[in-house]
Scaffold this active site. Structure first.
Site, PDB file in Angstrom:
ATOM      1  N   HIS A 170      30.125 -57.743  20.951  1.00  0.00           N
ATOM      2  CA  HIS A 170      29.640 -57.328  22.274  1.00  0.00           C
ATOM      3  C   HIS A 170      29.369 -55.817  22.248  1.00  0.00           C
ATOM      4  O   HIS A 170      30.079 -55.070  21.565  1.00  0.00           O
ATOM      5  CB  HIS A 170      30.674 -57.669  23.349  1.00  0.00           C
ATOM      6  CG  HIS A 170      30.134 -57.445  24.726  1.00  0.00           C
ATOM      7  ND1 HIS A 170      30.125 -56.208  25.330  1.00  0.00           N
ATOM      8  CD2 HIS A 170      29.533 -58.296  25.589  1.00  0.00           C
ATOM      9  CE1 HIS A 170      29.552 -56.318  26.516  1.00  0.00           C
ATOM     10  NE2 HIS A 170      29.186 -57.570  26.705  1.00  0.00           N
ATOM     11  N   GLY A 227      25.461 -53.991  32.980  1.00  0.00           N
ATOM     12  CA  GLY A 227      26.221 -53.341  34.038  1.00  0.00           C
ATOM     13  C   GLY A 227      25.439 -52.290  34.810  1.00  0.00           C
ATOM     14  O   GLY A 227      26.009 -51.530  35.579  1.00  0.00           O
ATOM     15  N   SER A 236      22.736 -57.633  33.473  1.00  0.00           N
ATOM     16  CA  SER A 236      22.394 -57.617  34.903  1.00  0.00           C
ATOM     17  C   SER A 236      21.774 -58.920  35.396  1.00  0.00           C
ATOM     18  O   SER A 236      20.896 -58.907  36.270  1.00  0.00           O
ATOM     19  CB  SER A 236      21.481 -56.423  35.227  1.00  0.00           C
ATOM     20  OG  SER A 236      22.152 -55.206  34.943  1.00  0.00           O
ATOM     21  N   GLU A 287      30.105 -53.526  24.175  1.00  0.00           N
ATOM     22  CA  GLU A 287      31.254 -52.658  24.503  1.00  0.00           C
ATOM     23  C   GLU A 287      32.195 -52.550  23.311  1.00  0.00           C
ATOM     24  O   GLU A 287      32.833 -51.512  23.116  1.00  0.00           O
ATOM     25  CB  GLU A 287      31.952 -53.198  25.767  1.00  0.00           C
ATOM     26  CG  GLU A 287      31.127 -52.880  27.009  1.00  0.00           C
ATOM     27  CD  GLU A 287      31.110 -53.956  28.077  1.00  0.00           C
ATOM     28  OE1 GLU A 287      32.051 -54.768  28.138  1.00  0.00           O
ATOM     29  OE2 GLU A 287      30.117 -54.006  28.848  1.00  0.00           O
ATOM     30  N   LYS A 328      35.208 -59.732  31.009  1.00  0.00           N
ATOM     31  CA  LYS A 328      35.601 -58.400  30.499  1.00  0.00           C
ATOM     32  C   LYS A 328      37.065 -58.147  30.875  1.00  0.00           C
ATOM     33  O   LYS A 328      37.859 -59.084  30.823  1.00  0.00           O
ATOM     34  CB  LYS A 328      34.628 -57.328  30.995  1.00  0.00           C
ATOM     35  CG  LYS A 328      33.180 -57.727  30.670  1.00  0.00           C
ATOM     36  CD  LYS A 328      32.164 -56.651  30.885  1.00  0.00           C
ATOM     37  CE  LYS A 328      30.782 -57.184  30.491  1.00  0.00           C
ATOM     38  NZ  LYS A 328      29.726 -56.195  30.577  1.00  0.00           N
ATOM     39  N   GLU A 370      21.492 -58.893  24.307  1.00  0.00           N
ATOM     40  CA  GLU A 370      21.963 -58.078  25.430  1.00  0.00           C
ATOM     41  C   GLU A 370      21.528 -56.626  25.202  1.00  0.00           C
ATOM     42  O   GLU A 370      22.249 -55.867  24.529  1.00  0.00           O
ATOM     43  CB  GLU A 370      23.487 -58.134  25.529  1.00  0.00           C
ATOM     44  CG  GLU A 370      24.038 -59.505  25.809  1.00  0.00           C
ATOM     45  CD  GLU A 370      25.395 -59.437  26.515  1.00  0.00           C
ATOM     46  OE1 GLU A 370      25.466 -59.918  27.656  1.00  0.00           O
ATOM     47  OE2 GLU A 370      26.348 -58.890  25.961  1.00  0.00           O
ATOM     48  N   ASN A 417      31.461 -63.713  31.185  1.00  0.00           N
ATOM     49  CA  ASN A 417      32.286 -62.751  30.459  1.00  0.00           C
ATOM     50  C   ASN A 417      33.017 -61.897  31.491  1.00  0.00           C
ATOM     51  O   ASN A 417      32.420 -61.005  32.099  1.00  0.00           O
ATOM     52  CB  ASN A 417      31.383 -61.890  29.550  1.00  0.00           C
ATOM     53  CG  ASN A 417      32.176 -60.813  28.824  1.00  0.00           C
ATOM     54  OD1 ASN A 417      33.408 -60.780  28.893  1.00  0.00           O
ATOM     55  ND2 ASN A 417      31.473 -59.939  28.121  1.00  0.00           N
TER      56      ASN A 417
END
Ligand code: 13P
Length: 251
Positions: free
Chosen positions: A95, A173, A212, A97, A11, A167, A9
């Site tokens: 996701h 991150g 991560s 985000e 992003k 996730e 991904n």
């Protein structure tokens, strides 16, 4: 037999020139018929380049997001049909985000899952709890709500047509992944839930871990009985690291 699926991904990273360099390098690295499915998720602006460079190769591509209508007055959005037209095979839905920065709720995410399936795309449904939810002992409650709302009215023709990515938000991150036993525990509960929802074939739906993941820890996750792959952010921006992670799925 669930074929591992390892996905990059990107992003909101990479220009066209950088994407071409990445595709060329990854194509050099990848064996002709890897026993792991590799998928890259570039930004929508780079999907046509993915098609140009990856078509006919063992590497698939997908979209990080799409709007669940085929077309219409939705300024700034890109539709499921438009990404499918560029050869996307997968669509990331929900996701963290999208949920936490852009305020997407479970209902909208469910519409995206259904629109993806109707368009012939395979949704990768992302689920995961916040740190405070985990600390309050509510991780499963949150994940179950995300699953049950997003998959409420879904007809699944076969288990290959859906992937679920666990996730945990606090692991994304941060450089601090989940403990492998916690990831396995959650994946096992998700698999049981999928079996309850879709019957025995639900056990064959692939479940990824994300948060991560890097070459140094990939084997710890990809070797777990209920984890069938990884959804990788930061470490996937480097094709050599991404391939190193994918190789961990083979050993
Ligand atoms: P990181 O691998 O950068 O933690 O991101 C995970 C992720 O969000 C993949 O979708």
């Amino acid at each position: 037999m669930r074929t591992p699926i390892v996905a990059a991904n990107w992003k909101m990273h990479k220009t066209a020139g950088e994407a071409v360099g990445y595709f060329r390098r990854l194509l050099e690295l990848v064996a002709p018929q890897p026993k792991v499915e590799l998928v890259v998720f570039p930004p929508a602006t780079l999907l046509s380049l993915a098609k140009k460079h990856l078509e006919g190769s063992p590497i698939g591509w997908g979209a990080q997001n799409a709007y669940p209508e085929p077309q219409g007055a939705f300024t700034g959005e890109v539709s499921v049909v438009q990404v499918a037209d560029l050869g996307a095979r997968y669509l990331i839905c929900g996701h963290s985000e999208r949920r936490h920065i852009f305020g997407e709720g479970d209902e909208l995410i469910g519409r995206k899952v259904r629109a993806a399936l109707d368009t012939g795309l395979v949704p990768i449904l992302c689920v995961g709890e916040l740190l405070e939810e985990r600390q309050a002992g509510r991780a499963w409650e949150v994940v179950e709500r995300q699953l049950s709302t997003a998959l409420a009215d879904v007809f699944l023709p076969s288990p290959e047509r859906l992937v679920v990515a666990y996730e945990p938000v606090w692991a994304i991150g941060t450089g601090v992944p989940a403990r492998p036993e916690d990831a396995q525990g959650m994946a096992a509960r998700i698999r049981k839930w999928l079996e309850g929802r879709f019957g025995k074939p639900g056990r064959a739906i692939r479940i990824q871990y994300g948060g991560s993941v890097k070459p140094e820890n990939a084997r710890e996750f990809l070797g777990l009985p209920d984890i069938d792959g990884a959804l990788v952010g930061g470490a996937s921006l480097d094709p050599d690291k991404f391939w190193a992670i994918a190789q961990a799925a083979l050993t």
